[in-house]
Enzyme design. Structure first.
Site, PDB file in Angstrom:
ATOM      1  N   GLY A   1     -14.500  23.092  -8.040  1.00 38.82           N
ATOM      2  CA  GLY A   1     -15.940  23.102  -8.242  1.00 38.82           C
ATOM      3  C   GLY A   1     -16.295  24.013  -9.395  1.00 38.82           C
ATOM      4  N   LYS A   2     -17.494  23.892  -9.888  1.00 42.83           N
ATOM      5  CA  LYS A   2     -17.985  24.833 -10.906  1.00 42.83           C
ATOM      6  C   LYS A   2     -19.492  24.664 -11.012  1.00 42.83           C
ATOM      7  CE  LYS A   2     -15.751  27.342 -13.959  1.00 42.83           C
ATOM      8  NZ  LYS A   2     -14.791  28.352 -13.557  1.00 42.83           N
ATOM      9  N   GLY A   3     -20.181  25.773 -11.318  1.00 44.88           N
ATOM     10  CA  GLY A   3     -21.625  25.702 -11.463  1.00 44.88           C
ATOM     11  C   GLY A   3     -22.099  26.515 -12.639  1.00 44.88           C
TER      12      GLY A   3
END
Lengths: 239, 239, 239, 239, 239, 239
Positions: free
Chosen positions: A102-104
């Site tokens: 994931g990444k934000g």
């Protein structure tokens, strides 16, 4: 600069071909499973309202909850976040960690914002992505321009919204709130072990080697200390 | 064709100026609150896997849960879905309904897909957006190429994932599953009432008017029936 | 006897001044975050109903879930429970445990009650404070006149109300239900380590010292055993 | 063959008498706490539908969540599953594990079914018993004709229905999904330790003993390897 | 002024005797089931922090969720809130409404606070009592110094913490958020119907009566309008 | 007496053939979806413990939550409960109610039990089937030997376990707790309407008919009153 998502997909296509991945697996791994884009209204210190754009990409969760940082930068784009989340899938899988990728990120310039503004930005962003993160779903971490303090705000907002203490929703928390020891030095330590393993693999002795370090931040500093501890000579440092 | 999201924002900007909306309100209403993009892998009847892209945009939920259709079309884009969700906010507000604005869609061509493929597509899409929809969060409805059968699949998937019967998660269900009577004729009935009110407002009698109907689908057919019932003469119909 | 809550606040005020605590922090730490007072109706063995008053105070949860015992005594007051919960905050913080401070009690005389009456009292009290306790919110433990059996009833009631096994809702459970070994001797062991550290700190040898023990209950008994084990001579014991 | 449930109850009655169990305890332990029987409709590969019968028995949960395998066999009966769940209670208690006793099964012949059919059977069965299993309620494991792959399907179905990753709902998962190392050899290792302890208890040397192994599946194979490793001679094997 | 809780209990004791209530029922109804006291820290506009004390008393919930207002006043005490919650039980029961009795309050002087301060006070108080209120547990309403705006803040905070739209958590909301029409005039209308019923009961005609109104706020104003509508003459008004 | 489940299945097979039901539908409808069997330990008034067996069968939930009574009788069997739950499916469907079919029972003789014993039996049974009932899953009602009081205990136990007021979990509650008016007379009223419709269908006048009533319980008594009200003459009654 080339589009990071295009780069990530090209890397994947090449690897998939080398690995002889089945067609259906290629199709599933070429795209992030889920991406969310949120508007984050923040009351600025001068009383005006600004609306920032935040992202969270979950590339793959087949091996466990998504895992990956949240970055605050004025150039963050959806495609950058998607690419980084794909890379997190590979990183976790290569190390056999029970996590997906994931990444934000939030499109903002934290250098020009007060602590209060960054706190309000972080808390509202957390509230908007609350439904799709959690210790068993997707676990954020510090990244470009975010640190233990930002993680503490995420953890607190998530805990309030959950009605209970949930320290497991982020990693990279301050030690006082349950963060892991050794995290600060972890990247530098990785450099150190990589070097050690490189020479072991080459069947060369590391004794007597000299070291030049490019960049003396969190990573370089700790690498220098560790390498010096085993008797290597640091002959140059730049920052 | 112009980008629908650009159109929607321009319409909003013009209206906001006429209304003299405060700056902070303009900023909040110019962007959707939350948009989700999901990959929807579907096993096709020939045994291959296809990955479709699905969207759900929640423009605003200040007045109640988001409300808006889900369309299946090969030309669906993120910007189209965002624009439609903004328009749903205005539509619900104008009629003083306790709902905000939402809209979703899947980029696919249902005309070339079997019923089984469409069911699997619908169920997986529902599962991916499960976290952000619900009777008190965001309530889908039929739209282009989706009907009561698709709503029944969404309702069933949502109910299974919730562990209980949740008919309120969609409107436009089949009557047997709790759908509302009169929904099929509703758009045509709207045409009929609009005409009646138009002439009442103009203080003209509607008696003796003749009617030409362009398009004889769900809307036109029912409008024709209702207008004929009060004595108007349908002199032309096209489809 | 002076009011314990007044004492606790005076202690805090003095310490806060010495520490130079900021004003806002003083204000937040001077009062318990949340106190609940419940009526606990119990059917007595003779068929009559008695209504007891129960308390639970959560002084602070900034460092983790509240932690602290539950006491059964005819003199328990709200102020006593508040004071004890504040002291629990300091105790957990001083030892750097990831817990805040809580404490509870029921105004009753368990010496005059049957086991069945105490069980019904405990289960109903647990049911009434259910909403605000839990492994990630507030974790009770044994205290004056409560023991592993009472903790087992709390754990069972909480588990039934939660619909799943929740051993983490209390500490001080019986070993068979997941309690920790060594808990019985823990206080005595604390006395022992304190003495050892005292002499180490004073740079004196502990060898040859003689020991007099005042009180020979759970604490004194184990302290005596441990001190004797390292060769000290117990020359007096009182109870 | 005698009814397994009758056997289990007779064994219990005899033991209860020897132990001098109190009457009320006998009554509670003589019956399973909860048994569920579910219909499991499965679309077979030839397009027809078959409805299988599935069971899950939870004999006792006083010491922790129920624990026990799920078997797929054409001769599975309710009474067999009840008996096995009672035996699981005793097994967990004898080893002082914090678990109660459970067991499940589906009446089907997996040897005649395709992988796809078994997957659909497993997922639907999991969905039907979802309400009563979970990491803190009842934890299935592999048993006759079920393996790590079946556990992975249960875990995935349970996780999808829970909306989060729940690896703790089953044991015996594939290593990649969080399964425990050494589980494959565990039964054989048990045989090995039993033998060692037997001779230690008899104060005889195990050296020079010869071994005949009846059955060379998962249990026998690993037992043979381990016994040979300490120098015993395997003189016979049957399967 | 006498202690309101003492008054309420004395009223109850007298009524209980007249009704010949059984002893156990008297004991259960003499005390509130549950009272919560919370600290509410609020950042004031001048940058300082103030900590207010908030209360919520749930006297009885045997007939349905607790129901009752929340007042903001510098003289609010625990005993006042307990008394008011007991009176709410009787009011709901007399009208045969499916509700129990609750009441809350915050010790503060809203006349000296800004709108922003009152909003922050309200939101934090709601967050602290979140665990024990809700549409099926305890439903606040406006009371002294609280109005539809305060209810809207409670509803929004509760909805954010619940992750979904929960308009049913309060009554007395603004009409736009789902409030009930006619609520503003409800008390005055009650005066009007009481008078009508009084004269009907006395078998006297109300025609020709003259009316003097003491207090011309929400209650008096509407009563005056309604009484005038049926032809009575308002001969005096005071405020 | 023939086995009721065999009867129900035979009735279904005959009807399915007449209706020309598709094979897969026959298979799914021939078996209950889910049946649960629970042990219900009850402390009797004499201090001993008895363990009763309870059942709940959910035949079908395709049209909505399961719906059906709970009976207390010494002859209740699993097959009886299964048959009755199948008949409930047909009854709800014929009347186009949005419910499926369920039925439950406990094997006990309530005529020989005290009120306290029946209450404890009911509460424990509710607790054991808690996971699979609820307003959106399966809704019990009074049946043989169970009445409004038993429903009140079920509702209260379910509400306590849910942590909120859940009147919708049962029908047939006492009026004071939200039960529906007219329920007592409902069966007799059904007899009355059936007769009226019979003669209307036959195109005969009902005037002047005489009536004999066999059984003068809840059904016969109300039927008699209603039929007499429209002028029929009751010439005989038996009980």
């Amino acid at each position: 600069m080339e589009n990071p998502w295009k780069i990530a997909q090209q890397q994947f296509d090449r690897s998939a071909e080398i690995l002889g991945l089945e067609e259906w697996l290629k199709l599933k791994l070429r795209e992030p499973r889920r991406v969310i884009i949120v508007s984050v209204p923040v009351k600025m210190d001068d009383g005006t309202l600004k609306v920032f754009t935040g992202y969270r990409s979950q590339h793959n969760t087949a091996r466990g909850p998504a895992k990956g940082g949240i970055r605050y930068h004025q150039d963050v784009t959806l495609d950058e976040v998607k690419a980084l989340s794909m890379w997190m899938t590979w990183k976790c899988a290569v190390l056999n960690l029970p996590y997906g990728g994931g990444k934000g990120g939030i499109r903002c310039n934290p250098k020009t914002m007060s602590t209060g503004e960054i706190e309000r930005l972080t808390r509202r962003y957390t509230s908007e992505i609350f439904d799709i993160i959690g210790p068993d779903k997707d676990i954020p971490a510090p990244d470009v321009n975010t640190d233990g303090q930002v993680m503490a705000w995420i953890m607190d907002t998530y805990s309030v919204l959950s009605g209970r203490n949930v320290p497991g929703v982020v990693t990279g928390k301050p030690l006082d709130l349950g963060g892991s020891e050794g995290r600060d030095a972890a990247t530098g330590r990785g450099v150190y072990y990589t070097l050690l393993n490189y020479f072991r693999h080459k069947k060369q002795s590391i004794n007597g080697k000299t070291v030049i370090i490019q960049g003396f931040g969190n990573a370089g500093r700790y690498a220098a200390m560790l390498l010096e501890n085993i008797g290597l000579k640091i002959v140059g440092v730049s920052d």
